[in-house]
Write a protein that holds these residues in place. Structure first.
Motif, PDB file in Angstrom:
ATOM      1  N   ILE A 195       0.853  -1.183   0.000  1.00  0.00           N
ATOM      2  CA  ILE A 195       0.000   0.000   0.000  1.00  0.00           C
ATOM      3  C   ILE A 195       0.889   1.232   0.000  1.00  0.00           C
ATOM      4  CG2 ILE A 195      -0.200   0.022   2.529  1.00  0.00           C
ATOM      5  CD1 ILE A 195      -3.148   0.973   2.104  1.00  0.00           C
ATOM      6  N   SER A 196       0.482   2.221  -0.768  1.00  0.00           N
ATOM      7  CA  SER A 196       1.260   3.448  -0.886  1.00  0.00           C
ATOM      8  C   SER A 196       1.184   4.266   0.403  1.00  0.00           C
ATOM      9  CB  SER A 196       0.754   4.279  -2.059  1.00  0.00           C
ATOM     10  OG  SER A 196      -0.613   4.619  -1.864  1.00  0.00           O
ATOM     11  N   ILE A 197       2.001   5.292   0.453  1.00  0.00           N
ATOM     12  CA  ILE A 197       2.120   6.107   1.653  1.00  0.00           C
ATOM     13  C   ILE A 197       0.777   6.697   2.075  1.00  0.00           C
ATOM     14  CG2 ILE A 197       3.112   8.247   2.557  1.00  0.00           C
ATOM     15  CD1 ILE A 197       5.627   7.559   0.864  1.00  0.00           C
ATOM     16  N   GLY A 198       0.044   7.212   1.118  1.00  0.00           N
ATOM     17  CA  GLY A 198      -1.243   7.813   1.424  1.00  0.00           C
ATOM     18  C   GLY A 198      -2.399   6.837   1.460  1.00  0.00           C
ATOM     19  N   GLY A 199      -2.128   5.602   1.034  1.00  0.00           N
ATOM     20  CA  GLY A 199      -3.170   4.581   1.037  1.00  0.00           C
ATOM     21  C   GLY A 199      -3.997   4.522  -0.232  1.00  0.00           C
ATOM     22  N   GLY A 200      -3.692   5.388  -1.195  1.00  0.00           N
ATOM     23  CA  GLY A 200      -4.512   5.442  -2.394  1.00  0.00           C
ATOM     24  C   GLY A 200      -4.195   4.396  -3.442  1.00  0.00           C
ATOM     25  N   HIS A 201      -3.030   3.776  -3.304  1.00  0.00           N
ATOM     26  CA  HIS A 201      -2.630   2.754  -4.270  1.00  0.00           C
ATOM     27  C   HIS A 201      -2.335   1.461  -3.545  1.00  0.00           C
ATOM     28  CE1 HIS A 201      -0.704   0.809  -7.692  1.00  0.00           C
ATOM     29  NE2 HIS A 201       0.253   0.450  -6.867  1.00  0.00           N
ATOM     30  N   THR A 202      -2.943   0.379  -4.004  1.00  0.00           N
ATOM     31  CA  THR A 202      -2.689  -0.942  -3.439  1.00  0.00           C
ATOM     32  C   THR A 202      -2.391  -1.938  -4.550  1.00  0.00           C
ATOM     33  OG1 THR A 202      -5.049  -1.482  -3.473  1.00  0.00           O
ATOM     34  CG2 THR A 202      -4.174  -0.535  -1.432  1.00  0.00           C
ATOM     35  N   ASP A 203      -1.749  -3.009  -4.177  1.00  0.00           N
ATOM     36  CA  ASP A 203      -1.411  -4.056  -5.138  1.00  0.00           C
ATOM     37  C   ASP A 203      -1.468  -5.386  -4.416  1.00  0.00           C
ATOM     38  OD1 ASP A 203       1.542  -5.055  -6.998  1.00  0.00           O
ATOM     39  OD2 ASP A 203      -0.572  -5.251  -7.527  1.00  0.00           O
ATOM     40  N   TYR A 204      -1.839  -6.439  -5.147  1.00  0.00           N
ATOM     41  CA  TYR A 204      -1.998  -7.749  -4.541  1.00  0.00           C
ATOM     42  C   TYR A 204      -1.385  -8.832  -5.414  1.00  0.00           C
ATOM     43  CZ  TYR A 204      -5.530  -5.317  -1.779  1.00  0.00           C
ATOM     44  OH  TYR A 204      -6.182  -4.436  -0.960  1.00  0.00           O
ATOM     45  N   ALA A 205      -0.892  -9.859  -4.777  1.00  0.00           N
ATOM     46  CA  ALA A 205      -0.498 -11.048  -5.506  1.00  0.00           C
ATOM     47  C   ALA A 205      -1.741 -11.680  -6.123  1.00  0.00           C
ATOM     48  CB  ALA A 205       0.178 -12.033  -4.558  1.00  0.00           C
ATOM     49  N   ASP A 206      -1.566 -12.305  -7.260  1.00  0.00           N
ATOM     50  CA  ASP A 206      -2.715 -12.910  -7.938  1.00  0.00           C
ATOM     51  C   ASP A 206      -3.429 -13.930  -7.056  1.00  0.00           C
ATOM     52  OD1 ASP A 206      -1.248 -12.989 -11.300  1.00  0.00           O
ATOM     53  OD2 ASP A 206      -2.251 -11.399 -10.177  1.00  0.00           O
ATOM     54  N   SER A 207      -2.667 -14.618  -6.221  1.00  0.00           N
ATOM     55  CA  SER A 207      -3.232 -15.681  -5.397  1.00  0.00           C
ATOM     56  C   SER A 207      -4.194 -15.162  -4.328  1.00  0.00           C
ATOM     57  CB  SER A 207      -2.107 -16.470  -4.725  1.00  0.00           C
ATOM     58  OG  SER A 207      -1.306 -15.617  -3.932  1.00  0.00           O
ATOM     59  N   VAL A 208      -4.132 -13.862  -4.001  1.00  0.00           N
ATOM     60  CA  VAL A 208      -4.986 -13.318  -2.948  1.00  0.00           C
ATOM     61  C   VAL A 208      -5.917 -12.230  -3.460  1.00  0.00           C
ATOM     62  CG1 VAL A 208      -3.173 -13.820  -1.262  1.00  0.00           C
ATOM     63  CG2 VAL A 208      -3.423 -11.485  -2.149  1.00  0.00           C
ATOM     64  N   GLY A 251      -8.819 -10.148  -4.706  1.00  0.00           N
ATOM     65  CA  GLY A 251     -10.258 -10.371  -4.568  1.00  0.00           C
ATOM     66  C   GLY A 251     -10.658 -10.976  -3.240  1.00  0.00           C
ATOM     67  N   ARG A 252      -9.687 -11.488  -2.478  1.00  0.00           N
ATOM     68  CA  ARG A 252      -9.983 -12.078  -1.177  1.00  0.00           C
ATOM     69  C   ARG A 252      -9.379 -11.276  -0.026  1.00  0.00           C
ATOM     70  NH1 ARG A 252      -7.918 -16.888   0.112  1.00  0.00           N
ATOM     71  NH2 ARG A 252      -6.091 -16.687  -1.261  1.00  0.00           N
ATOM     72  N   PHE A 253      -8.221 -10.670  -0.260  1.00  0.00           N
ATOM     73  CA  PHE A 253      -7.514  -9.909   0.779  1.00  0.00           C
ATOM     74  C   PHE A 253      -7.628  -8.422   0.489  1.00  0.00           C
ATOM     75  CE2 PHE A 253      -4.101 -13.308   2.041  1.00  0.00           C
ATOM     76  CZ  PHE A 253      -5.120 -14.240   2.219  1.00  0.00           C
ATOM     77  N   THR A 254      -7.659  -7.641   1.563  1.00  0.00           N
ATOM     78  CA  THR A 254      -7.688  -6.187   1.442  1.00  0.00           C
ATOM     79  C   THR A 254      -6.698  -5.570   2.411  1.00  0.00           C
ATOM     80  OG1 THR A 254     -10.043  -6.224   0.857  1.00  0.00           O
ATOM     81  CG2 THR A 254      -9.115  -4.114   1.559  1.00  0.00           C
ATOM     82  N   MET A 298      -8.375 -10.746   5.509  1.00  0.00           N
ATOM     83  CA  MET A 298      -8.281 -11.939   4.677  1.00  0.00           C
ATOM     84  C   MET A 298      -9.610 -12.680   4.725  1.00  0.00           C
ATOM     85  SD  MET A 298      -4.441 -13.176   5.762  1.00  0.00           S
ATOM     86  CE  MET A 298      -4.946 -13.635   7.406  1.00  0.00           C
ATOM     87  N   ASN A 299     -10.266 -12.748   3.598  1.00  0.00           N
ATOM     88  CA  ASN A 299     -11.533 -13.457   3.486  1.00  0.00           C
ATOM     89  C   ASN A 299     -11.376 -14.725   2.652  1.00  0.00           C
ATOM     90  OD1 ASN A 299     -13.019 -11.428   4.900  1.00  0.00           O
ATOM     91  ND2 ASN A 299     -13.084 -10.194   3.032  1.00  0.00           N
ATOM     92  N   SER A 300     -12.347 -15.607   2.776  1.00  0.00           N
ATOM     93  CA  SER A 300     -12.360 -16.856   1.990  1.00  0.00           C
ATOM     94  C   SER A 300     -11.018 -17.563   2.066  1.00  0.00           C
ATOM     95  CB  SER A 300     -12.726 -16.547   0.537  1.00  0.00           C
ATOM     96  OG  SER A 300     -13.975 -15.900   0.452  1.00  0.00           O
ATOM     97  N   LEU A 301     -10.531 -17.740   3.261  1.00  0.00           N
ATOM     98  CA  LEU A 301      -9.212 -18.331   3.447  1.00  0.00           C
ATOM     99  C   LEU A 301      -9.160 -19.772   2.969  1.00  0.00           C
ATOM    100  CD1 LEU A 301      -8.346 -16.686   6.837  1.00  0.00           C
ATOM    101  CD2 LEU A 301      -6.933 -16.562   4.784  1.00  0.00           C
ATOM    102  N   LYS A 302      -8.012 -20.134   2.426  1.00  0.00           N
ATOM    103  CA  LYS A 302      -7.775 -21.461   1.885  1.00  0.00           C
ATOM    104  C   LYS A 302      -6.599 -22.093   2.609  1.00  0.00           C
ATOM    105  CE  LYS A 302      -8.995 -19.700  -2.731  1.00  0.00           C
ATOM    106  NZ  LYS A 302      -8.524 -19.551  -4.120  1.00  0.00           N
ATOM    107  N   PRO A 303      -6.499 -23.411   2.594  1.00  0.00           N
ATOM    108  CA  PRO A 303      -5.337 -24.059   3.235  1.00  0.00           C
ATOM    109  C   PRO A 303      -4.014 -23.545   2.680  1.00  0.00           C
ATOM    110  CG  PRO A 303      -7.038 -25.670   2.807  1.00  0.00           C
ATOM    111  CD  PRO A 303      -7.502 -24.389   2.169  1.00  0.00           C
TER     112      PRO A 303
END
Length: 124
Positions: free
Chosen positions: A50-63, A65-68, A82-87
């Motif tokens: 997450i960027s300094i101001g919080g306006g930009h975020t990035d996620y690994a493909d594996s998470v 849509g599930r993690f914020t 973390m939602n819809s957690l998987k093993p």
């Protein structure tokens, strides 16, 4: 900068968790922040930043849509919901700070301060 991660635990597939990372200094609001994880026998991998101001975020493909990821600069806190957690999400989760750069990066080498990690275990 001291970082303290918390919020991990043992949950079942499909459950949710919220990780927190508390920073010890008031300069938190000037640092790029990120979450990484390391599963047993595997290398540490990027989860989100997450960027300094919080306006930009990035996620690994594996998470995606599930993690914020989010941050509260007034409270020096970083979060990972973390939602819809998987093993396969089972790992030690680390928060990290990049105090030297403005642009968020995925590579762990850019992050110069790390928390101690919090264990997340997802049972099937």
């Amino acid at each position: 900068v001291q970082l303290q991660a918390s919020g991990g635990g043992l949950v079942q597939t499909g459950d949710s968790l919220r990780l927190s990372c508390a920073a010890s200094v008031g300069t938190f609001s000037t640092h790029v922040m990120a979450w990484f994880r390391q599963a047993p026998g595997k290398e540490r991998e990027f989860v989100s930043h997450i960027s300094i101001g919080g306006g930009h975020t990035d996620y690994a493909d594996s998470v995606k849509g599930r993690f914020t990821i989010s941050r509260d600069n007034a409270k020096n806190l970083l979060y990972l919901v973390m939602n819809s957690l998987k093993p396969e999400d089972t790992a030690v989760y680390y928060c990290a700070a990049d105090t030297l750069h403005i642009k968020p990066r995925r590579a762990a080498s850019f992050y110069d301060y790390w928390g101690q990690g919090t264990q997340v275990t997802v049972s099937s």
